[in-house]
Design an enzyme around this catalytic site. Structure first.
Site, mmCIF file in Angstrom:
data_model
loop_
_atom_site.group_PDB
_atom_site.id
_atom_site.type_symbol
_atom_site.label_atom_id
_atom_site.label_comp_id
_atom_site.label_asym_id
_atom_site.label_seq_id
_atom_site.Cartn_x
_atom_site.Cartn_y
_atom_site.Cartn_z
ATOM 1 N N HIS A 145 8.678 -15.955 4.220
ATOM 2 C CA HIS A 145 9.469 -15.300 5.265
ATOM 3 C C HIS A 145 8.608 -14.381 6.135
ATOM 4 O O HIS A 145 9.143 -13.683 6.996
ATOM 5 C CB HIS A 145 10.613 -14.503 4.645
ATOM 6 C CG HIS A 145 11.751 -15.360 4.180
ATOM 7 N ND1 HIS A 145 12.910 -14.854 3.653
ATOM 8 C CD2 HIS A 145 11.895 -16.707 4.168
ATOM 9 C CE1 HIS A 145 13.727 -15.846 3.345
ATOM 10 N NE2 HIS A 145 13.123 -16.991 3.633
ATOM 11 N N HIS A 194 13.833 -26.610 1.328
ATOM 12 C CA HIS A 194 15.214 -27.090 1.352
ATOM 13 C C HIS A 194 15.322 -28.494 0.761
ATOM 14 O O HIS A 194 16.351 -28.840 0.159
ATOM 15 C CB HIS A 194 15.747 -27.077 2.791
ATOM 16 C CG HIS A 194 16.150 -25.721 3.264
ATOM 17 N ND1 HIS A 194 17.291 -25.483 3.997
ATOM 18 C CD2 HIS A 194 15.576 -24.498 3.100
ATOM 19 C CE1 HIS A 194 17.393 -24.191 4.271
ATOM 20 N NE2 HIS A 194 16.350 -23.577 3.739
#
Length: 317
Positions: free
Chosen positions: A185, A57
């Protein structure tokens, strides 16, 4: 056994960052960060996933400059970390701050918060996936963090494969690297609100996403009720939730991708081949993951006299 990968760096990476950047100015920096991360992850494995996500991010908004770590100032514009894509989901801020405080005691004004975050993401990969790689360093910390820059830059959990390819391409990353990095993930958790439309209102039809395995969907519905209310979390990877590995890709092939951005990788002709290869060859995927993390960590970095070395990671000097 820890797998050590030495990524081949392209010119853009090697010209601005280098491995061993703090070898003389703060030789204990990497070991201090590693110990801090290991202690935190041993208490809560989700922190490791959080640190990798925090680095991602950071890099996708304004480049890898530690801007995601900055807090909003009272009465001022909101910072990145207050955006719904980051708050309350992002984790690991305290780990970075703790490592920074420890380093400042012995090497003041030397090690940037952006570099600490890059090292912490690598250490998390090593702890949770036995994937180790040298991290080129020399990043400087940015002076700006903008709430409004998050949405145009971070991929939302509902993008198609083609949209993901375009988003990553805008950061200099290929479709293969996008699918490879999506393997992160295989660890961590997601809030029900990020995928509940797949359970109850797919494409506005009030039906379930047909690409979602029925048994998996039933398990998710038990945690994520249709009427909403609270917003609990579930593991991103139901098979190996605390291990960074290629099982994630086998789960995608079985219809057990949690987010739209997960399952679309196995459904789209543009990315299905990468998913199949990563599912079959775990060691090869781990090597690609290491190389992609290094490349991602070089996005729009500040170096030399640009930016600053923050004394505290949550605020500019």
């Amino acid at each position: 056994m820890i797998m050590m990968f030495v990524p081949k760096m392209d010119a853009a990476v090697s010209s601005s960052l280098r491995v061993g950047f703090y070898r003389r100015s703060c030789p204990a920096a990497e070991s201090i960060i590693a110990r801090t991360v290991r202690r935190a992850v041993s208490q809560n494995p989700d922190i490791g996933a959080g640190l990798i996500r925090l680095h991602f991010h950071d890099c996708f908004v304004r480049g890898c400059d530690g801007s995601v770590l900055l807090k909003s100032l009272p009465g001022g514009p909101k910072a990145e970390r207050d955006h719904p894509a980051n708050n309350p989901g992002l984790r690991g801020f305290n780990v970075i701050s703790k490592a920074k405080r420890r380093i400042e005691r012995i090497c003041p004004n030397t090690v940037s918060c952006a570099d600490i975050l890059a090292f912490a993401a690598r250490d998390s990969s090593q702890i949770l996936g036995r994937i180790n790689y040298p991290v080129p360093a020399g990043r400087r910390d940015g002076l700006v963090s903008s709430f409004n820059e998050v949405t145009p830059n971070l991929p939302s959990p509902r993008l198609t494969a083609d949209q993901l390819i375009q988003n990553f391409a805008s950061k200099g990353l290929s479709a293969d690297e996008m699918v490879t990095l999506s393997g992160a993930h295989s660890i961590g958790r997601s809030r029900c609100s990020s995928f509940s439309d797949r359970l109850y209102n797919f494409n506005g039809t009030r039906a379930q996403d047909p690409s979602l395995d029925r048994n998996y969907a039933a398990t998710l519905k038990a945690t994520c009720p249709a009427n909403g209310g609270s917003d609990p979390t579930v593991a991103m990877d139901p098979a190996t939730p605390n291990r960074l590995d290629n099982t994630y890709y086998a789960e995608l092939r079985a219809g057990r991708g949690l987010l739209t951005t997960d399952q679309t990788l196995a459904e789209s002709p543009a990315t299905r081949g990468y998913v199949d290869m990563n599912a079959r060859f775990g060691v090869a995927w781990a090597g690609k993951f290491a190389r992609a993390m290094v490349k991602m960590g070089s996005i729009d970095v500040l170096t030399g006299n640009q930016g600053e070395i923050r004394r505290r990671c949550s605020m500019v000097n």
